[in-house]
Design a protein around this motif. Structure first.
Motif, PDB file in Angstrom:
ATOM      1  N   ALA A 159      79.444  60.150 -10.874  1.00 21.47           N
ATOM      2  CA  ALA A 159      78.926  61.200 -10.000  1.00 21.47           C
ATOM      3  C   ALA A 159      78.215  62.271 -10.807  1.00 21.47           C
ATOM      4  O   ALA A 159      77.095  62.688 -10.475  1.00 21.47           O
ATOM      5  CB  ALA A 159      80.057  61.811  -9.183  1.00 21.47           C
ATOM      6  N   LEU A 160      78.835  62.737 -11.873  1.00 17.80           N
ATOM      7  CA  LEU A 160      78.227  63.802 -12.669  1.00 17.80           C
ATOM      8  C   LEU A 160      77.019  63.286 -13.454  1.00 17.80           C
ATOM      9  O   LEU A 160      76.067  64.027 -13.669  1.00 17.80           O
ATOM     10  CB  LEU A 160      79.271  64.431 -13.595  1.00 17.80           C
ATOM     11  N   ARG A 161      77.034  62.013 -13.844  1.00 17.49           N
ATOM     12  CA  ARG A 161      75.844  61.443 -14.494  1.00 17.49           C
ATOM     13  C   ARG A 161      74.669  61.418 -13.522  1.00 17.49           C
ATOM     14  O   ARG A 161      73.524  61.706 -13.901  1.00 17.49           O
ATOM     15  CB  ARG A 161      76.140  60.030 -15.006  1.00 17.49           C
ATOM     16  N   THR A 162      74.956  61.084 -12.267  1.00 19.13           N
ATOM     17  CA  THR A 162      73.892  61.072 -11.261  1.00 19.13           C
ATOM     18  C   THR A 162      73.317  62.461 -11.059  1.00 19.13           C
ATOM     19  O   THR A 162      72.096  62.639 -10.955  1.00 19.13           O
ATOM     20  CB  THR A 162      74.427  60.510  -9.927  1.00 19.13           C
ATOM     21  N   VAL A 163      74.179  63.478 -11.003  1.00 21.99           N
ATOM     22  CA  VAL A 163      73.700  64.855 -10.869  1.00 21.99           C
ATOM     23  C   VAL A 163      72.797  65.209 -12.045  1.00 21.99           C
ATOM     24  O   VAL A 163      71.713  65.792 -11.876  1.00 21.99           O
ATOM     25  CB  VAL A 163      74.885  65.833 -10.766  1.00 21.99           C
ATOM     26  N   CYS A 164      73.205  64.843 -13.243  1.00 27.42           N
ATOM     27  CA  CYS A 164      72.391  65.132 -14.434  1.00 27.42           C
ATOM     28  C   CYS A 164      71.047  64.418 -14.373  1.00 27.42           C
ATOM     29  O   CYS A 164      70.002  65.006 -14.687  1.00 27.42           O
ATOM     30  CB  CYS A 164      73.140  64.705 -15.693  1.00 27.42           C
ATOM     31  N   GLU A 165      71.061  63.150 -13.991  1.00 24.37           N
ATOM     32  CA  GLU A 165      69.817  62.375 -13.920  1.00 24.37           C
ATOM     33  C   GLU A 165      68.836  62.999 -12.932  1.00 24.37           C
ATOM     34  O   GLU A 165      67.628  63.114 -13.214  1.00 24.37           O
ATOM     35  CB  GLU A 165      70.126  60.936 -13.509  1.00 24.37           C
ATOM     36  N   LEU A 166      69.344  63.417 -11.780  1.00 23.88           N
ATOM     37  CA  LEU A 166      68.467  64.000 -10.769  1.00 23.88           C
ATOM     38  C   LEU A 166      67.995  65.389 -11.181  1.00 23.88           C
ATOM     39  O   LEU A 166      66.856  65.779 -10.902  1.00 23.88           O
ATOM     40  CB  LEU A 166      69.181  64.032  -9.421  1.00 23.88           C
ATOM     41  N   ALA A 167      68.852  66.145 -11.853  1.00 24.94           N
ATOM     42  CA  ALA A 167      68.428  67.454 -12.354  1.00 24.94           C
ATOM     43  C   ALA A 167      67.296  67.287 -13.368  1.00 24.94           C
ATOM     44  O   ALA A 167      66.352  68.095 -13.401  1.00 24.94           O
ATOM     45  CB  ALA A 167      69.607  68.186 -12.979  1.00 24.94           C
ATOM     46  N   ASP A 168      67.350  66.231 -14.178  1.00 22.99           N
ATOM     47  CA  ASP A 168      66.269  65.964 -15.134  1.00 22.99           C
ATOM     48  C   ASP A 168      65.000  65.503 -14.411  1.00 22.99           C
ATOM     49  O   ASP A 168      63.887  65.824 -14.835  1.00 22.99           O
ATOM     50  CB  ASP A 168      66.706  64.896 -16.133  1.00 22.99           C
ATOM     51  N   ARG A 169      65.163  64.754 -13.328  1.00 19.79           N
ATOM     52  CA  ARG A 169      64.006  64.254 -12.580  1.00 19.79           C
ATOM     53  C   ARG A 169      63.274  65.383 -11.869  1.00 19.79           C
ATOM     54  O   ARG A 169      62.060  65.331 -11.675  1.00 19.79           O
ATOM     55  CB  ARG A 169      64.465  63.207 -11.568  1.00 19.79           C
TER      56      ARG A 169
END
Length: 286
Positions: A159-169
């Motif tokens: 879940a937190l990896r997904t948040v990080c990925e989208l924040a980078d996107r």
């Protein structure tokens, strides 16, 4: 002080119909609570005056209204000097973008909230859905904070990896992780899990910490002041903001505020000012 997370709801079911399916309490219990103990500006503004709270972020109460943001938007329209809005849109529905586009010209929308469950792999597939992607794009373009909450289920790393990925996107989107992405005891450093440490360098991700965190930490035997000191050391005070969760949390408001203030006792004056007000003031443009 600014209360960055408070839920408003009305006992006026005729004007503001409720939908309490799948709420955290049995429907009959929640209906009685909303009817007998509504959280309205008329109730809260005198309390805010007494306690030195300048303003608050009204968070759409999904337990009572799901994605019908009518009451919250009406509250903010009448009290814009004190209350901002964090509306809920359904990330699974592509038409949520059109809903937001229709609201922006006439309603006071301060932030978007996306919420859902963690799946069996600990991930947030709804946060990556086409409907959610459209809202990420619009939040970035309109400079609206995107607030994310989810119901936890271990493991949480995905879940937190997904948040990080989208924040980078979406690097120009201000992200706010509700309830600090949840905090825990086992394997944690004063309540922060290793998953939290991976968020350290993602400067566009800010965090609300609320009475839900306070209660969870207390249950784990973790001192909230040590927790907050560690969180500020990791993320900086400019990325942390306090919220009561009042309306969902049913303890007396004065006690919730006192707990929040007490948790800042190991912070400097400048850090305390940021966590208790200035971060929320900047993020939500109060």
């Amino acid at each position: 002080m600014i209360d960055a997370h408070i839920h408003f709801f009305s006992a006026d079911f005729a004007h503001y119909p409720v939908d309490m399916r799948n709420a955290r309490e049995p429907e009959a219990v929640m209906r009685a609570r909303v009817l007998n103990a509504p959280v309205t500006p008329e109730k809260m503004l005198p309390l805010w005056e007494k306690m030195g709270i300048r303003a608050g972020i009204g968070v759409q109460y999904s337990g009572a209204y799901k994605t019908d943001n009518t009451y919250l938007l009406d509250v903010a329209q009448a009290h814009w000097d004190r209350i901002r809005t964090e509306i809920i849109l359904n990330p699974a529905q592509v038409q949520s973008r059109s809903v937001l586009q229709a609201l922006l010209p006439t309603k006071r929308v301060s932030a978007i909230r996306l919420t859902g469950f963690v799946d069996g792999d600990g991930d947030l597939p709804w946060l990556k859905s086409p409907g959610a992607q459209a809202l990420w794009q619009m939040a970035q373009a309109e400079k609206l904070p995107l607030c994310i909450t989810y119901l936890r289920m271990d493991p949480r790393s995905a879940a937190l990896r997904t948040v990080c990925e989208l924040a980078d996107r979406y690097p120009d989107c201000q992200v706010v992780l509700e309830h600090l992405g949840w905090t825990g005891g086992t394997g944690s450093q004063d309540g922060l899990l290793p998953d939290h440490m991976a968020l350290k360098d993602h400067e566009t991700i800010a965090f609300k910490w609320t009475s839900l965190n306070v209660d969870a930490l207390a249950g784990a035997g973790i001192d909230t002041a040590n927790f907050l000191r560690t969180a500020v050391d990791v993320f900086g005070a400019s990325r942390l903001m306090w919220g009561s969760d009042y309306g969902n949390t049913t303890r007396p408001y004065a006690g919730i505020v006192a707990d929040g203030i007490d948790a800042t006792r190991l912070l400097s004056a400048a850090e305390r000012a940021a966590v208790l007000g200035e971060t929320a003031r900047r993020v939500f443009r109060i």
